[in-house]
Structures are given as structure tokens and as C-alpha cells.
Write an enzyme that holds these catalytic residues in place. Sequence first.
Site, PDB file in Angstrom:
ATOM      1  N   SER A  38      25.600  76.701  50.484  1.00  0.00           N
ATOM      2  CA  SER A  38      25.960  77.030  49.104  1.00  0.00           C
ATOM      3  C   SER A  38      27.069  76.166  48.539  1.00  0.00           C
ATOM      4  O   SER A  38      27.185  76.023  47.324  1.00  0.00           O
ATOM      5  CB  SER A  38      26.369  78.502  49.017  1.00  0.00           C
ATOM      6  OG  SER A  38      27.439  78.784  49.904  1.00  0.00           O
ATOM      7  N   HIS A 243      33.684  80.771  46.259  1.00  0.00           N
ATOM      8  CA  HIS A 243      32.985  79.496  46.129  1.00  0.00           C
ATOM      9  C   HIS A 243      33.692  78.643  45.067  1.00  0.00           C
ATOM     10  O   HIS A 243      34.324  79.183  44.163  1.00  0.00           O
ATOM     11  CB  HIS A 243      31.534  79.700  45.691  1.00  0.00           C
ATOM     12  CG  HIS A 243      30.624  80.156  46.776  1.00  0.00           C
ATOM     13  ND1 HIS A 243      30.555  81.471  47.185  1.00  0.00           N
ATOM     14  CD2 HIS A 243      29.747  79.474  47.549  1.00  0.00           C
ATOM     15  CE1 HIS A 243      29.656  81.575  48.150  1.00  0.00           C
ATOM     16  NE2 HIS A 243      29.163  80.376  48.401  1.00  0.00           N
TER      17      HIS A 243
END
Length: 262
Positions: A38, A243
Site C-alpha cells: 500500500s 499511510h
Amino acid sequence: MPSLVRAASIVAGAALLLLAPVARAAPAAGGYAALGDSYSSGVGAGGYLADSGDCKRSANAYPSLWHLAHAATEFAFAACSGATTAQVRDRQLSVLNAGTTLVTISVGGNDIGFSDAIETCVLGTDEDCTDAVAKATTYTRDRLPADLDATYAQIHHRAPNARLVVLGYPRLFELGGCFPGLSEAKRRVLDRAADFLADTTAGRAGANRAEFADVRGHFAGHGVCASDEWIHGVTLPLDESYHPTRTGHAKGYLPALTGVAP
């Protein structure tokens, strides 16, 4: 202390950190291939490509930005949220061939169970956090090197003429005051684990004819708890928690890559 609802949301965000399903990407005839998890697909950066499904490949992710500046290069974007080293080997390498000239990858965080460690740190005590991170660090030391070696070797086999650039992970947190948020002790131990993961990855990259792009310096001062965050804390959608943001890809990951592959 967070409410029970807040705690459940935080746990879900941590559990989804790198664990979405992995899908296949269509082959491309050479050029640039972006592999990995990711942090390479761009979860957290928004602008997700319609055909990427749960892989959540982003037009704002560093591979897309690098390709935008090198538009004449063919582009295979295979990185996928949730990918482990084994899943990269099983599901992403079909995009490589003898005409591939550049391969980038970030991988390893899922293998060591870093999301589980974050979940424990969010809801547990400082001691619980330390124990959970120690488990992830043990995997990093004892098992991850072989996982990475096997992955890099297969990339070289599939793309014998390509440069392989391995990108690391940033430290997630800044230290000092942070409210609401994890204690400084928890942030410190998680950042040490991130450093060990990056250093281990750099070592295996060097041993496998790959170049390592260290992103930690680029993200310094911009982690969670900074005044100018390039990494999400707990956020919605929950899978974007912890993230890099769109800015993190543009000002953190992309300069690290272009410093190695202009």
C-alpha cells in the site's frame, strides 16, 4: 482515553493498515514497473484509479508521479494494498519482462505484522506495545531477510535488464507533545522498529544488486504529531490510517526515488 466507539475505530484503522485484498494487474511490454504494498500503491493519497479495485492504486502515488514526468516510458502499476513478499512473487511479477528497464518496490511491513503492533500500541499499555513491537522486530531480524532475498531474486530473473530500486518506510511519528495520540514511549518504540525495518531492507537490497531509496530523511519533521503531517493518523476511510498523504508521496517518496532514478 478514547470512547469504546473511538477505540474500535482505531483498531479497525490499524488492522487495515496494510491488509486489503491483493489483485492482479495487466502485463505491460517493458518500461517501468511499480510493485509492492500500500505504500507503493498510494493508499492514503486519494485519486484512486477506477480499475484498481481494492488495491487502491492512486494517481497521486509516487509511481504515478514518476511516470507522469517520464511519459514516454511504458508503465505497469502492479502495487497493491495488502501485499506481502510472497504475494508480490505470486501475483505481481507477471508484469515484468526482458524489456523492463526500471522496477520499484516497497514491501515487508505486512510480513512482519506491523499493523498488529500498531493495534496493540493503540489500545494497550506501554509495556504491551513494547512486547508487540519486539515480536515484529524478531521477524524482521530472523525471517524477513530471506523473504526479501527471494523476492528480489525473482524480480531480477523476470526483468534481467532492469534497475531495481527498493524504497523503505518512513518513521510514522514525531516525538514531543501530541494530544490526542499515542504516548511518547509508544511512538519512540514504533519509530525504532521502523528504523530497524528500513536498515534491514537496505542491507538486503545492497546484497541483491538493488538500490535503496531511504525516505526517512525526506519525511523527517512530517510524521504523525507534526505541525505539518505528511502521514495520516487515525482517519477516514480507516484503511488510510498511518499511510502517507498525497503530499507525503509528492514531497517524501517521489524525491527519494528521483534521487536514485532521476
